[in-house]
Design an enzyme around this catalytic site. Structure first.
Site, PDB file in Angstrom:
ATOM      1  N   SER A  62       0.845  -1.189   0.000  1.00 58.11           N
ATOM      2  CA  SER A  62       0.000   0.000   0.000  1.00 58.11           C
ATOM      3  C   SER A  62       0.888   1.250   0.000  1.00 58.11           C
ATOM      4  O   SER A  62       1.808   1.362   0.806  1.00 58.11           O
ATOM      5  CB  SER A  62      -0.880  -0.034   1.239  1.00 58.11           C
ATOM      6  OG  SER A  62      -1.600   1.160   1.305  1.00 58.11           O
ATOM      7  N   GLY A  63       0.618   2.155  -0.909  1.00 53.94           N
ATOM      8  CA  GLY A  63       1.402   3.402  -0.980  1.00 53.94           C
ATOM      9  C   GLY A  63       2.614   3.279  -1.865  1.00 53.94           C
ATOM     10  O   GLY A  63       3.416   4.200  -1.958  1.00 53.94           O
ATOM     11  N   THR A 107      -1.776   2.490  -7.815  1.00 51.42           N
ATOM     12  CA  THR A 107      -2.894   3.188  -8.451  1.00 51.42           C
ATOM     13  C   THR A 107      -2.362   4.226  -9.419  1.00 51.42           C
ATOM     14  O   THR A 107      -2.881   4.377 -10.525  1.00 51.42           O
ATOM     15  CB  THR A 107      -3.779   3.827  -7.366  1.00 51.42           C
ATOM     16  OG1 THR A 107      -4.090   2.819  -6.424  1.00 51.42           O
ATOM     17  CG2 THR A 107      -5.044   4.370  -7.953  1.00 51.42           C
ATOM     18  N   ASN A 126      -0.621   5.546   3.180  1.00 51.76           N
ATOM     19  CA  ASN A 126      -0.907   6.234   1.919  1.00 51.76           C
ATOM     20  C   ASN A 126      -2.107   7.142   2.144  1.00 51.76           C
ATOM     21  O   ASN A 126      -3.132   6.715   2.649  1.00 51.76           O
ATOM     22  CB  ASN A 126      -1.213   5.181   0.836  1.00 51.76           C
ATOM     23  CG  ASN A 126      -1.462   5.802  -0.521  1.00 51.76           C
ATOM     24  OD1 ASN A 126      -1.481   7.031  -0.655  1.00 51.76           O
ATOM     25  ND2 ASN A 126      -1.655   4.959  -1.514  1.00 51.76           N
ATOM     26  N   SER A 175      -5.167   5.721  -0.207  1.00 48.99           N
ATOM     27  CA  SER A 175      -4.995   4.270  -0.346  1.00 48.99           C
ATOM     28  C   SER A 175      -6.274   3.637  -0.878  1.00 48.99           C
ATOM     29  O   SER A 175      -7.370   3.895  -0.384  1.00 48.99           O
ATOM     30  CB  SER A 175      -4.650   3.702   1.018  1.00 48.99           C
ATOM     31  OG  SER A 175      -4.540   2.328   0.929  1.00 48.99           O
ATOM     32  N   SER A 176      -6.115   2.804  -1.901  1.00 47.92           N
ATOM     33  CA  SER A 176      -7.298   2.114  -2.419  1.00 47.92           C
ATOM     34  C   SER A 176      -7.654   1.017  -1.434  1.00 47.92           C
ATOM     35  O   SER A 176      -6.809   0.191  -1.095  1.00 47.92           O
ATOM     36  CB  SER A 176      -7.006   1.482  -3.777  1.00 47.92           C
ATOM     37  OG  SER A 176      -6.104   2.266  -4.489  1.00 47.92           O
ATOM     38  N   GLY A 208      -1.190  -5.320  -2.412  1.00 45.83           N
ATOM     39  CA  GLY A 208      -0.042  -6.213  -2.355  1.00 45.83           C
ATOM     40  C   GLY A 208      -0.036  -6.958  -1.027  1.00 45.83           C
ATOM     41  O   GLY A 208      -0.956  -6.811  -0.221  1.00 45.83           O
ATOM     42  N   GLU A 243       0.295  -7.907   2.567  1.00 43.45           N
ATOM     43  CA  GLU A 243       0.218  -7.059   3.752  1.00 43.45           C
ATOM     44  C   GLU A 243       0.687  -7.856   4.936  1.00 43.45           C
ATOM     45  O   GLU A 243       0.146  -8.910   5.246  1.00 43.45           O
ATOM     46  CB  GLU A 243      -1.216  -6.537   3.948  1.00 43.45           C
ATOM     47  CG  GLU A 243      -1.536  -5.439   2.965  1.00 43.45           C
ATOM     48  CD  GLU A 243      -2.888  -4.779   3.208  1.00 43.45           C
ATOM     49  OE1 GLU A 243      -3.620  -5.205   4.109  1.00 43.45           O
ATOM     50  OE2 GLU A 243      -3.192  -3.826   2.449  1.00 43.45           O
TER      51      GLU A 243
HETATM   52  N1  LIG Z   1       4.981   7.807 -10.333  1.00 44.56           N
HETATM   53  C1  LIG Z   1       4.719   8.618  -9.299  1.00 44.56           C
HETATM   54  N2  LIG Z   1       5.118   9.896  -9.348  1.00 44.56           N
HETATM   55  C2  LIG Z   1       4.884  10.729  -8.333  1.00 44.56           C
HETATM   56  N3  LIG Z   1       4.244  10.365  -7.193  1.00 44.56           N
HETATM   57  C3  LIG Z   1       3.826   9.098  -7.081  1.00 44.56           C
HETATM   58  C4  LIG Z   1       4.038   8.161  -8.133  1.00 44.56           C
HETATM   59  N4  LIG Z   1       3.512   7.014  -7.732  1.00 44.56           N
HETATM   60  C5  LIG Z   1       2.989   7.213  -6.515  1.00 44.56           C
HETATM   61  N5  LIG Z   1       3.176   8.467  -6.101  1.00 44.56           N
HETATM   62  C6  LIG Z   1       2.779   9.079  -4.807  1.00 44.56           C
HETATM   63  O1  LIG Z   1       2.527   8.083  -3.895  1.00 44.56           O
HETATM   64  C7  LIG Z   1       1.193   8.138  -3.412  1.00 44.56           C
HETATM   65  C8  LIG Z   1       0.618   6.732  -3.247  1.00 44.56           C
HETATM   66  O2  LIG Z   1       0.452   6.133  -4.519  1.00 44.56           O
HETATM   67  P1  LIG Z   1      -0.711   5.087  -4.817  1.00 44.56           P
HETATM   68  O3  LIG Z   1      -0.621   4.773  -6.248  1.00 44.56           O
HETATM   69  O4  LIG Z   1      -2.003   5.586  -4.317  1.00 44.56           O
HETATM   70  O5  LIG Z   1      -0.283   3.877  -3.995  1.00 44.56           O
HETATM   71  P2  LIG Z   1      -0.980   2.453  -3.906  1.00 44.56           P
HETATM   72  O6  LIG Z   1      -2.099   2.461  -4.879  1.00 44.56           O
HETATM   73  O7  LIG Z   1       0.080   1.529  -4.243  1.00 44.56           O
HETATM   74  O8  LIG Z   1      -1.425   2.336  -2.527  1.00 44.56           O
HETATM   75  C9  LIG Z   1       0.433   8.908  -4.431  1.00 44.56           C
HETATM   76  O9  LIG Z   1      -0.631   9.580  -3.846  1.00 44.56           O
HETATM   77  C10 LIG Z   1       1.474   9.837  -4.945  1.00 44.56           C
HETATM   78  O10 LIG Z   1       1.589  10.955  -4.102  1.00 44.56           O
HETATM   79 MG   LIG Z   2      -4.025   2.180  -4.596  1.00 43.08          MG
END
Ligand SMILES: Nc1ncnc2c1ncn2[C@@H]1O[C@H](COP(=O)(O)OP(=O)(O)O)[C@@H](O)[C@H]1O
Ligand SMILES: [Mg+2]
Length: 1109
Positions: free
Chosen positions: A108-109, A113, A158, A161-162, A388, A390
């Protein structure tokens, strides 16, 4: 792995592809990641898998230019990027008709996404364009904010976080244009609705609604903007840095509109969200019953009421549902009361169900909108953004499910990767050697096996009659799974008496492929049951709200189903199964997301954290599997092209087939045969070391080549420079020589000129002398000749003159003689006739000429013009004078004929004056030019003289101011003199009173002097009436006029008696009785023209007239 072009290898930070890592160890792996991360290289490959490090800062690598850069380029052509993977997937979907799936995994984070959004936006950017296509793209992209609002929340890891798994199939037509999509959601973390861990929030939508909705909307939803009013909203982190809930709310509403939600649907959704918040505020209190048990009652009914109003539920029905529970079994209905704890459980269960069903409905609703319209066969690209692994301190049912899902993904990863690898070896005719790798099928089996899998056990426990608790479930596991290698619990595998003290009670541990995870069994049964009391679902069904009715179909009394609904575990297993089957049909593309630190901060690389992720994501395994066969492969042509300089026989050109060239190359480099194999179209290199050896040799060779090129170039440069210098030197020398010669030549030339000039001068002078001598001689000759000729000529002249004189004399004498002869002969005839005729003729001719000449030279017509042509002949003197007189008279007559009567009178007067005074009085010439005005006083007009004028009967002919000389002393006094046809009147100048009036007949004469004065005496008839005082002596400025007028009147009078005008410098006047002599003498010139008058004695009055200047 296949290196198609050089970019991946050139200018590389660390290694861009972990497969090439040498030596391969966890440390070097992480070091490579760190090195790249520090240089802002967040993407690294493992073969075709992309590792993505979350940069936690915005990167400049997602611009439209970047999209263009990666578009239609080979995977390894440019530095690692998520776009390269997206492009590869999209092109292979479009061009090779292979369905694709993009599997994004990570903690997560870690950026899953974001990665999924990047992939989608890349595909949207490169796929077809057009109005319809753009609409589809827009809807697909806009589904994200809606799902994120309802399915994402802030967690400690995050901020966005989804809290659900998402798999989205994007459907394309044969051209690669998007047609639509289907979204599947997995296991929403619904427990978050009712309770959030410390530092975390509920789903975004609750906060967005309260912050962003208008006051009006909130009033309609019976909500209050204050978060603290709601039990379900944790307060400690309600506001998240960098998240603007109000703006997000507007974005979500807008996105919902774009995706196709109707206005009333949006309203219903918001009502449900509001209902959940209200539900959380309902509280219960115990109420004792007669049988001694406690029954729950709603404490404050206000929230309940408002919620019922929102959803159109009858309040009493819901209230009852919170107090009683009806259990139906085989047509029997038993109603039991709920205690307070049970009521709270029921409330929370309802909230969770309400929300999770709402979420599923939203997904379905989005699917309806984005569903592909055409029925034709689609190509599909699936994007999986799923939680992923956890591993928390406290892992529960959710983590168990999530980790199970990850096991399945790992399984499919292994299967697909190996299968693909294997297929390539077969295609290339390479012998396949079995690779040792860990297959996690055994762990999957532990969880999902139908008979004795953990999920099956859990379901069995849940459905079992009798008391079921989490402990009984654990007991069951202990008996069934104890033997399993990957299962551990406090009770040891072999004997019930030996316990594993490293494990706490009521926990079990599974050794996942990515690490060991300890699960606490508490809540497993409940969560798996996911029980909602039927009374509640029936109450919901009864609601007068179409959406909520739709969400609780099992509440329909007509469809009472006594069978228990499927458990959560069962449902999840089924959907994971479907997902896996779905994925297996597709070509997988992996994105492995890694979180560099726990602080959500950029530039920080926490090694332990990364190491942990690398481990549980199985990345090392990933590399090992990739390298198990041949680490590196490349088609013969590019391989030969890249390395041909390493062998003399292939450098610089290899004419034969590429494969033979490569074989030659390898033989020449003496690479051990076991290090590589020749496939049909590719060379396979077993070990990265070999590749690096080749690369290193190539690098050295390039250096050597560069040196060689440099050497040759330098030689060439020096040579050309030298040749140039040489050529230039010749040119310079030539120019210099030319210059020197020129100088010398000019010097000689100058000297020659000097010598020449001297010689020429000398010669010239000599010549000059000669010439001068000659000239002088010539002159002397000429002079002598001239003198000689002169003498001759004069002598001749004298002779000729003498001769001429003689001739002339002869002629004269001859003429005289001849004349004499002729005269003698003709005398008698000539005298009689010819002389007279000639004379007359001559006279006539002269006269004629004279008159014609006169005609053209006549003077002007002005009478005063004195000009007259000059007389031509003396004999015409008389005629000439006469003609002048006649002409003058004639022009005077002409002049006169133009006169009017008045003017004529004036001129007559002037004429009279002339007759009277011309040449007699000195004053006269000065009067000629003065016009005779007569009435100088303007007596008839001037009002001052009106009386005087009226006292005179006749017309006034002259009115003037005169000076009357006092008879006694000769002093003057001014008087007005009026002259009429009959009288001369003298009047006082000031008063206008008549002093004297003399009738004209009484006047005898007027006397004036010859001089230049204005005195005149009026002499009266003796004895007449006027003559009492004697004659008048007066002086006037207009003497000539006055006298002329007087004379004129006199001559015009009927009696014809003329008035005499005496002009003399001495005359006598009668003053009373005395006769006085008025004598004019010449005085000294004086200023002013006035003459002075003085009575000298009785007999003499002297007037002194100044001599005219
Ligand atoms: N390629 C990227 N470039 C800039 N910031 C990113 C990138 N990927 C993730 N982040 C930062 O990390 C945070 C968490 O990403 P997210 O995709 O929501 O994580 P996950 O879905 O894996 O939990 C986002 O809100 C963003 O601020
Ligand atoms: Mg997510």
């Amino acid at each position: 792995m296949e290196v198609k072009t050089k970019s991946l290898l050139d200018n590389m930070i660390g290694v861009g592809d972990m497969v090439l890592l040498e030596p391969l160890s966890e440390d070097s792996f992480i070091e490579n990641l760190r090195k790249r991360f520090d240089h802002n290289e967040i993407y690294t490959y493992i073969g075709s898998v992309v590792i993505s490090m979350n940069p936690y800062k915005s990167m400049l690598i997602y611009s439209p230019e970047k999209v263009e850069e990666y578009r239609n380029r080979n995977f390894y052509e440019l530095s690692p990027h998520i776009y390269a993977l997206a492009d590869e997937a999209y092109r292979s979907l479009r061009d090779q008709d292979k369905d694709q799936c993009i599997l994004i995994t990570g903690e997560s984070g870690a950026g899953k996404t974001e990665a999924s959004k990047l992939v989608m936006s890349y595909v949207a950017a490169v796929c077809g364009k057009g109005q319809e296509v753009n609409k589809v793209k827009e809807q697909l992209l806009q589904s994200n904010p809606v799902l994120e609002a309802f399915g994402n929340a802030k967690t400690v890891r995050n901020d966005n976080s989804s809290r659900f798994g998402k798999y989205m199939d994007i459907e394309f037509d044969f051209k690669g244009d998007p047609l639509g999509g289907v979204i599947s959601n997995y296991l929403l973390e619904k427990s978050r609705v009712v309770k959030q861990p410390r530092g975390e929030r509920n789903f975004h939508i609750f906060y967005q609604l309260l912050s962003g909705a208008s006051d009006d909307t909130l009033k309609k939803l019976k909500l209050d903007r204050d978060f603290s009013k709601y039990n379900y909203l944790s307060l400690d982190s309600a506001v998240v840095n960098g998240l603007d809930d109000a703006t997000s709310f507007r974005t979500v509403r807008n996105a919902m509109q774009i995706v196709g939600f109707m206005e009333d649907e949006v309203q219903s959704v918001l009502e449900l969200v509001a209902a959940v918040l209200k539900l959380g505020n309902i509280e219960f209190k115990p109420e004792s019953r007669c049988n001694g048990t406690d029954e729950s009652r709603v404490k404050d009914k206000n929230d309940l009421k408002e919620m019922c109003e929102l959803l159109g539920i009858e309040q009493s029905v819901l209230e009852r549902a919170f107090s009683y529970r009806t259990v139906e079994a085989k047509l029997e209905k038993v109603s039991t009361t709920l205690n307070v704890a049970q009521a709270y459980y029921a409330r929370d269960a309802l909230a969770k169900n309400l929300y999770s069903r709402l979420f599923s409905w939203i997904v379905t609703r989005i699917n309806e909108s984005i569903k592909a319209q055409a029925k034709t066969r689609h190509k599909v690209m699936g994007v999986l953004d799923i939680y992923g692994f956890e591993i928390f301190d406290d892992n529960s049912f959710e983590q168990f499910i999530i980790n199970y899902c990850n096991e399945k993904l790992q399984q499919i990863f292994i299967e697909l990767t190996l299968r693909e690898e294997q297929e390539e070896y077969i295609r290339e005719d390479i012998e396949w050697t079995n690779i040792e790798y860990f297959n996690n099928a055994i762990i999957c089996d532990l969880i999902e096996n139908h008979q004795n899998g953990i999920l099956a056990m859990l379901d069995e426990e849940c459905l079992r009659p009798g008391t079921v608790t989490d402990e009984t479930f654990l007991d069951k596991l202990n008996t069934v799974c104890a033997q399993h290698q990957h299962f551990e619990s406090r009770l040891s595998k072999n004997s019930k008496f030996l316990t594993d003290h490293s494990l706490p009670h009521s926990c079990f541990r599974i050794q996942h492929y990515a690490g060991k995870v300890l699960y606490r069994v508490e809540g497993f049964v409940d969560k798996n049951n996911d029980l909602l009391y039927r009374d509640l679902s029936q109450a919901m069904y009864k609601a007068n709200h179409s959406l909520i009715k739709h969400l609780f179909p099992e509440g329909n009394p007509a469809k009472v189903n006594l069978k228990r609904p499927p458990t959560a575990g069962f449902q999840f297993k089924a959907s994971v199964g479907t997902l896996m089957r779905n994925l297996q049909t597709k070509n997988p593309n992996y994105i492995r997301c890694i979180k560099p630190n726990d602080k959500k901060a950029p530039h920080i690389f926490t090694e332990s954290l990364v190491c942990h992720q690398v481990r549980y994501l199985g990345l090392m395994e990933n590399v090992r599997v990739r390298r198990a066969g041949y680490a590196f492969r490349q088609a013969y042509e590019p391989c030969l092209e890249r390395y041909k300089m390493l062998c003399k026989r292939t450098w610089p050109h290899w004419r034969g087939p590429a494969r033979e060239g490569v074989e030659m190359l390898m033989a020449d480099l003496q690479v051990p045969a076991e290090e590589f194999s020749y496939g049909r179209s590719k060379i396979f290199i077993r070990n990265p070391r070999t590749l690096f050896f080749l690369e290193e040799r190539r690098r050295q060779c390039l250096q050597d080549l560069a040196t060689l090129i440099q050497k040759i170039y330098r030689g060439w440069k020096c040579r050309t420079h030298f040749l140039l210098l040489k050529k230039s030197q010749i040119v310079v020398a030539a120019w210099y020589r030319r210059y020197a010669q020129e100088k010398k030549y000019q010097k000689i030339k100058r000297a020659t000129t000097v010598v020449q000039s001297y010689t020429r001068g000398w010669q010239a002078r000599k010549l000059l002398r000669e010439l001068k001598h000659q000239k002088r001689c010539k002159e002397a000759v000429t002079t002598i000749a001239a003198y000689w000729h002169g003498t001759q000529a004069r002598r001749e002249l004298r002779r000729l003159k003498e001769e001429a004189r003689r001739k002339n004399a002869v002629a004269v004498i001859w003429a005289y003689w001849k004349g004499l002869k002729v005269r003698r002969e003709y005398r008698k005839f000539f005298r009689a006739n010819a002389g007279k005729k000639i004379y007359n003729f001559t006279i006539q001719r002269i006269m004629q000429k004279y008159f014609l000449g006169l005609k053209s030279t006549l003077p002007s017509m002005s009478p005063i013009d004195k000009n007259w042509p000059v007389r031509p002949y003396i004999f015409l003197d008389g005629v000439h004078t006469e003609l002048r007189r006649i002409f003058h008279l004639w022009r005077c007559k002409k002049y006169r004929s133009r006169f009017t009567e008045d003017k004529k009178a004036v001129y007559e007067e002037k004429l009279e004056a002339s007759e009277l005074f011309k040449d007699k009085k000195a004053l006269y010439p000065s009067s000629v030019s003065q016009p005779f005005k007569g009435d100088y006083l303007e007596i008839s007009k001037n009002p001052k003289y009106q009386k005087l004028n009226s006292s005179v009967d006749e017309k006034v002919l002259l009115a003037d101011v005169v000076n009357k000389i006092n008879r006694a002393n000769g002093k003057g006094a001014t008087r007005i003199l009026l002259l009429t046809k009959k009288n001369v009147v003298l009047a006082d100048q000031k008063t206008g009173q008549v002093k004297a009036s003399v009738a004209l007949p009484d006047l005898t004469s007027v006397s004036v002097s010859t001089q230049n004065d204005g005195f005149f005496a009026l002499r009266l008839k003796e004895g007449s009436a006027s003559a009492v005082k004697g004659d008048f002596l007066l002086s006037s400025e207009h003497l000539i006029e006055t006298i002329t007028k007087l004379h004129h009147i006199g001559s015009a009078a009927s009696d014809g008696e003329q008035l005499n005008v005496d002009i003399a410098d001495e005359f006598l006047v009668q003053f009373k009785q005395d006769k006085v002599c008025v004598k004019f003498i010449q005085g000294a010139p004086k200023n002013g023209n006035g003459a002075s008058c003085k009575r000298k004695n009785n007999r003499l009055l002297e007037v002194s007239v100044p001599a005219s200047a």
